[in-house]
Write a protein that holds these residues in place. Structure first.
Motif, PDB file in Angstrom:
ATOM      1  N   ARG A 106       0.794  -1.125   0.274  1.00  0.00           N
ATOM      2  CA  ARG A 106      -0.245   0.023   0.028  1.00  0.00           C
ATOM      3  C   ARG A 106       0.852   1.366   0.074  1.00  0.00           C
ATOM      4  O   ARG A 106       0.772   2.157  -0.809  1.00  0.00           O
ATOM      5  N   THR A 107       1.663   1.527   1.245  1.00  0.00           N
ATOM      6  CA  THR A 107       2.407   2.740   1.090  1.00  0.00           C
ATOM      7  C   THR A 107       3.578   2.331   1.920  1.00  0.00           C
ATOM      8  O   THR A 107       3.784   1.324   2.559  1.00  0.00           O
ATOM      9  N   ASN A 175       3.489  -0.837   4.880  1.00  0.00           N
ATOM     10  CA  ASN A 175       2.015  -0.797   5.173  1.00  0.00           C
ATOM     11  C   ASN A 175       1.511  -2.032   4.047  1.00  0.00           C
ATOM     12  O   ASN A 175       1.772  -1.435   2.811  1.00  0.00           O
ATOM     13  N   ILE A 177      -1.780  -4.320   2.531  1.00  0.00           N
ATOM     14  CA  ILE A 177      -2.972  -4.842   2.737  1.00  0.00           C
ATOM     15  C   ILE A 177      -3.223  -6.280   2.082  1.00  0.00           C
ATOM     16  O   ILE A 177      -2.384  -6.523   0.871  1.00  0.00           O
ATOM     17  N   LEU A 373      -8.314   3.747   0.728  1.00  0.00           N
ATOM     18  CA  LEU A 373      -6.826   4.190   0.489  1.00  0.00           C
ATOM     19  C   LEU A 373      -6.495   5.725   0.969  1.00  0.00           C
ATOM     20  O   LEU A 373      -5.493   6.137   1.663  1.00  0.00           O
TER      21      LEU A 373
END
Length: 510
Positions: A106-107, A175, A177, A373
């Motif tokens: 994700r980030t 991070n 998901i 998000l």
């Protein structure tokens, strides 16, 4: 008396009928809403939000939390959503689990003290900065496959396949998901991990064998077996080569050794022969190949592909399937990324501009799970009987699910873009049926039929269903451009954000 008895009997039958009708209504309502714990729902109408995440792993080096879908009979296929956070220089130790995972990077959050190294890159595009990578090792067809994953990458880990995750970079927090498919699970909670590496916490699955058995299997002394089975107590996510670790772990000490010394230690842990037989190779695949990967091949070139496993797929590199002035959407199915075929799960990503709407539609082939998000918006979902199932405001980090066949729409807040990512319970091409818009099924159906169905004239129904010229992603009244004063204020806010740049960088979103 005869008439009185007949009337009494009729009254009893009517009472029984009413009781049964009320009971069936309640049961049907509960079926629609699924088996859920009411104490975990903030409001009655928000039952289609996935709330109250549970920590399944939590250490100083990172954590994993899971949102469980309790579902019910309306769910064609249950799915849980996991969130993994890993601090810099950390390892999610080798394990296999009883559920298949699909990872989405994700980030990446860049620590403030690390930003000083980026000063020379400020004039470059963020996409040119080589940051934001995770490393995954996976046993695939009895061979180790290693992949470096960047923001936006999708990668599948089958149930029962040994794997590890590594955040090897300095100064970045990952991070991730992931979807958790429990269709192959043992039913012992969200999912069940079988840790290969471990000690007192977590406990390695090898610790269940007698010391003499392990001593014979490894061809080492019982003291050596005891040492490697009792030293680790930092948890499933551990620091490696980082001063913040409580004390040097077994993994850290291995990484601090020279490569030749690491290999020598591995040879003592595993019966390592130059030309093992096929049977011996099968017996030692998990320890030998996973540990050699972590401790013996750290000097590989960045981005070098190892093993036969399918590559990852970056959803941000894909051209959107649909785009207009109000947003875009992308969907991946088995024809785009073959590993999805084996999980039977699809992936999608939607970006709506401020105030725009993903038109009311229905998924006839799959249940949909979504995670916000960035930004905020509104989710409206409708029961089969035409009543509202949910109307909820969602923000970044919130998760929701939409049962198969239930109509729904998403509306972006006026304050900014609304982006959400998710999974569907079918790997085949998902053909959503849009109920409103230029490509809606109302436009496809014949107007005399619709006029009779709605009880209005053909002219009236045609004026209504053809008034909307846009398709899929629609403008709304709140999507009008800001006035001049609001535009100036927005520009000043952007300048302020640029000047205060420094706390963190979140990459991967345009």
């Amino acid at each position: 008396m005869g008439n009185g008895a007949a009337h009494l009997l009729l009254l009893l039958v009517l009472c029984y009928g009413v009781t049964m009708a009320v009971g069936l209504y309640r049961e049907e309502k509960e079926d629609w809403r699924g088996d859920r714990d009411e104490t975990h729902i903030d409001r009655e109408e928000e039952w289609l939000l996935l709330q109250d995440s549970k920590p399944v792993v939590k250490t100083d080096a990172g954590e994993m939390r899971v949102l469980r879908n309790y579902g019910g009979r309306i769910i064609d296929r249950p799915m849980h959503i996991g969130f993994i956070t890993m601090e810099p220089r950390t390892l999610f130790v080798p394990q296999y689990i009883d559920s298949s995972l699909i990872l989405f990077i994700r980030t990446v959050e860049i620590y403030k003290h690390f930003l000083s190294t980026l000063q020379g890159f400020i004039t470059k595009s963020l996409k040119e900065i080589a940051l934001g990578e995770a490393k995954v090792g996976l046993i695939y067809k009895d061979e180790l496959a290693e992949r470096r994953l960047k923001i936006g990458d999708i990668y599948r880990i089958p149930a029962g396949s040994a794997f590890y995750l590594m955040n090897a970079e300095e100064g970045q927090r990952l991070n991730i998901i992931c979807s958790i498919d429990p269709s192959e699970s043992l039913g012992l909670g969200f999912f069940q991990s079988f840790y290969i590496g471990g000690g007192t916490y977590p406990t390695s699955i090898l610790a269940g064998f007698e010391l003499e058995t392990l001593s014979t299997a490894f061809n080492v002394t019982t003291d050596e077996v005891t040492e490697i089975m009792t030293r680790q107590h930092e948890g499933p996510i551990v620091f490696v080569g980082d001063s913040r670790a409580p004390r040097p772990s077994l993994w850290t000490k291995f990484l601090q050794l020279k490569e030749q010394d690491r290999l020598q230690h591995l040879k003592r842990m595993v019966k390592f022969q130059q030309q093992p037989s096929q049977g011996e190779e099968q017996r030692t695949w998990s320890w030998r190949k996973l540990l050699i990967s972590i401790f013996g091949q750290e000097n590989k070139k960045k981005g070098e592909k190892v093993g036969k496993s399918p590559d990852s797929y970056n959803i941000y590199d894909r051209r959107p399937d649909f785009r207009n002035n109000y947003g875009w959407s992308t969907a991946l199915d088995e024809s785009d990324y073959q590993p999805l075929k084996y999980s039977g799960i699809g992936v999608y990503l939607v970006n709506l501009t401020a105030g725009s709407m993903l038109a009311p539609h229905v998924n006839p082939t799959a249940t949909e799970y979504g995670i916000v998000l960035r930004g905020s918006g509104r989710i409206q979902i409708v029961f089969p009987n035409g009543t509202q199932a949910m109307d909820a405001i969602v923000k970044e980090g919130d998760a929701f699910w939409v049962p198969r066949y239930f109509p729904f729409c998403q509306i972006a807040a006026r304050s900014g873009p609304f982006e959400f990512f998710g999974f569907t319970t079918s790997a085949r091409e998902n053909r959503p049926q849009f109920l409103v818009g230029a490509n809606s099924i109302l436009q496809t159906l014949r107007s005399p039929v619709l006029a009779a169905a709605f009880g209005v004239s053909e002219d009236r129904i045609n004026r209504v269903i053809k008034a909307q010229r846009e398709a899929v992603i629609l403008p709304s009244a709140s999507a009008a451009p800001p006035d001049e004063e609001e535009g100036v204020a927005k520009f000043e806010r952007v300048q302020k954000v640029i000047k205060s740049f420094g706390n963190e960088v979140i990459m991967g979103f345009d």
